[in-house]
Scaffold this motif. Structure first.
Motif, PDB file in Angstrom:
ATOM      1  N   TRP A  15       0.890  -1.247   0.242  1.00 40.80           N
ATOM      2  CA  TRP A  15      -0.038   0.072   0.092  1.00 40.80           C
ATOM      3  C   TRP A  15       0.919   1.244  -0.087  1.00 40.80           C
ATOM      4  N   LEU A  18       2.175   1.989  -3.501  1.00 40.88           N
ATOM      5  CA  LEU A  18       1.227   2.137  -4.635  1.00 40.88           C
ATOM      6  C   LEU A  18       0.529   3.538  -4.506  1.00 40.88           C
ATOM      7  N   ILE A  19       0.146   3.911  -3.008  1.00 36.98           N
ATOM      8  CA  ILE A  19      -0.189   5.409  -2.685  1.00 36.98           C
ATOM      9  C   ILE A  19       0.866   6.511  -3.021  1.00 36.98           C
ATOM     10  N   ARG A 107      -6.199  -3.492  -6.102  1.00 39.74           N
ATOM     11  CA  ARG A 107      -5.394  -2.433  -5.611  1.00 39.74           C
ATOM     12  C   ARG A 107      -5.732  -1.069  -5.920  1.00 39.74           C
ATOM     13  N   LYS A 108      -5.939  -1.008  -7.084  1.00 38.77           N
ATOM     14  CA  LYS A 108      -6.379   0.324  -7.682  1.00 38.77           C
ATOM     15  C   LYS A 108      -7.456   1.133  -6.941  1.00 38.77           C
ATOM     16  N   GLY A 111      -6.422   1.599  -3.400  1.00 43.21           N
ATOM     17  CA  GLY A 111      -5.356   2.700  -3.372  1.00 43.21           C
ATOM     18  C   GLY A 111      -5.817   4.128  -3.660  1.00 43.21           C
ATOM     19  N   ASP A 112      -6.807   4.073  -4.398  1.00 38.09           N
ATOM     20  CA  ASP A 112      -7.423   5.602  -4.849  1.00 38.09           C
ATOM     21  C   ASP A 112      -8.042   5.946  -3.715  1.00 38.09           C
ATOM     22  N   HIS A 139      -9.109  -5.197   2.148  1.00 38.73           N
ATOM     23  CA  HIS A 139      -7.891  -4.282   1.547  1.00 38.73           C
ATOM     24  C   HIS A 139      -8.428  -2.848   1.869  1.00 38.73           C
ATOM     25  N   ALA A 143      -5.436  -0.630   3.342  1.00 40.03           N
ATOM     26  CA  ALA A 143      -5.004   0.623   2.597  1.00 40.03           C
ATOM     27  C   ALA A 143      -5.128   1.958   3.359  1.00 40.03           C
ATOM     28  N   ALA A 147      -2.449   4.673   4.725  1.00 41.80           N
ATOM     29  CA  ALA A 147      -2.253   6.097   4.459  1.00 41.80           C
ATOM     30  C   ALA A 147      -2.282   6.816   5.540  1.00 41.80           C
ATOM     31  N   THR A 303      -1.833   2.323 -12.199  1.00 40.31           N
ATOM     32  CA  THR A 303      -1.543   1.119 -11.250  1.00 40.31           C
ATOM     33  C   THR A 303      -0.778   0.335 -11.979  1.00 40.31           C
TER      34      THR A 303
END
Length: 311
Positions: A15, A18-19, A107-108, A111-112, A139, A143, A147, A303
């Motif tokens: 995470w 990706l963030i 993930r996308k 993560g968004d 998830h 995430a 964050a 991503t």
């Protein structure tokens, strides 16, 4: 060409990585994108969706996913949404990678929303409420906690209580302090960050119950007939989106825009505005913020690039 199964996608894109990648991607141009939705000609209600995106001077990414709602009732059950993401060189068309579509979507999407929380939630937020206990719920919990490291406890609510219990147990097994809750209104009053990942067709989170400083993440209402929060929440909050493109076709915002409850000017900014400094994020510790996760093929491009660069 690189090939990633679900485990490889998750391993390559923890995470925080990706963030950070999504934040950096939004400092650049918006990829050109489109969507093609095909219904089963046999009339089953199943759909196959193709989402191509092309970053100027960069690669092409195409997500190809089937939406088969009855899959969870199969023996053994299968994910309702599954498919592939492929990325191609934008100069030659050569294939660069193929990745598991369900893992990339997970993930996308999470993560968004986590990027939204990193920008909009309070620095001292401690209590996270996940509304919904489907496949994406754990998830989204992970995430959001990546964050906002200040988050220390997760509450899980679901209409079907045993599913909330199962998700909470899964999170505890991973070292997260999590528990299922049965009283949604009471949980909303306590939460500093709320993430709604449901298929609800009626408002669940009541705006009148949001305490000052709450950050509300709305994910699941992807069609105009769906709804996760009420008009009070929209009127009490400063509203952000990941992208304005298509926001009128989402549940919570679409209904409010169509009815005139809010105007397009009520949207304070999107991820590109925030990343490029055109809009201020949270303005005070008392401000209530809403982030509507609209989604789109541009996020699949970002991503896929992050995966290619990480792997």
């Amino acid at each position: 060409m690189k090939v990633y199964d679900a485990a490889a996608v998750r391993a390559a894109l923890p995470w925080p990585v990706l963030i950070r990648a999504l934040s950096e991607a939004h400092r650049g141009p918006v990829p050109a994108s489109d969507v093609v939705v095909q219904g089963d000609p046999a009339g089953s209600g199943n759909q196959f969706i193709t989402l191509p995106g092309w970053l100027a001077g960069g690669p092409v990414a195409v997500k190809m996913v089937g939406v088969f709602p009855a899959n969870e009732k199969l023996t053994p059950p299968q994910p309702n949404v599954q498919g592939l993401v492929a990325m191609f060189d934008g100069s030659t068309g050569a294939p660069l990678l193929v990745a598991d579509g369900a893992a990339m979507t997970e993930r996308k999407t999470a993560g968004d929303s986590a990027l939204g929380a990193s920008l909009l939630a309070r620095d001292d937020a401690e209590m996270l409420l996940i509304v919904g206990a489907g496949a994406l719920a754990p998830h989204f919990a992970e995430a959001h906690m990546a964050a906002r490291p200040s988050l220390r406890r997760v509450m899980i609510w679901n209409r079907t209580a045993h599913k909330a219990v199962a998700v909470a147990a899964q999170l505890r097994a991973g070292g997260i302090d999590a528990g299922a809750v049965s009283d949604l209104d009471a949980a909303v009053r306590q939460a500093d960050v709320i993430s709604c990942v449901t298929m609800s067709d009626r408002p669940l989170v009541k705006g009148a119950l949001l305490k000052p400083g709450t950050h509300l993440d709305l994910v699941g209402a992807y069609m105009t007939e769906l709804r996760e929060t009420d008009d009070d929440a929209l009127l009490r909050s400063r509203i952000f989106v990941d992208t304005r493109r298509g926001m009128e076709n989402t549940g919570d915002l679409g209904q409010a825009l169509a009815s005139g409850l809010i105007s397009p000017d009520a949207i304070a900014g999107d991820h590109f505005d925030l990343a490029q400094g055109r809009v201020q994020a949270r303005q005070s510790s008392e401000e209530i913020t809403i982030f509507k996760n609209v989604g789109g093929a541009h996020l699949d491009v970002f991503t896929a690039i992050a995966l290619f660069e990480a792997g």
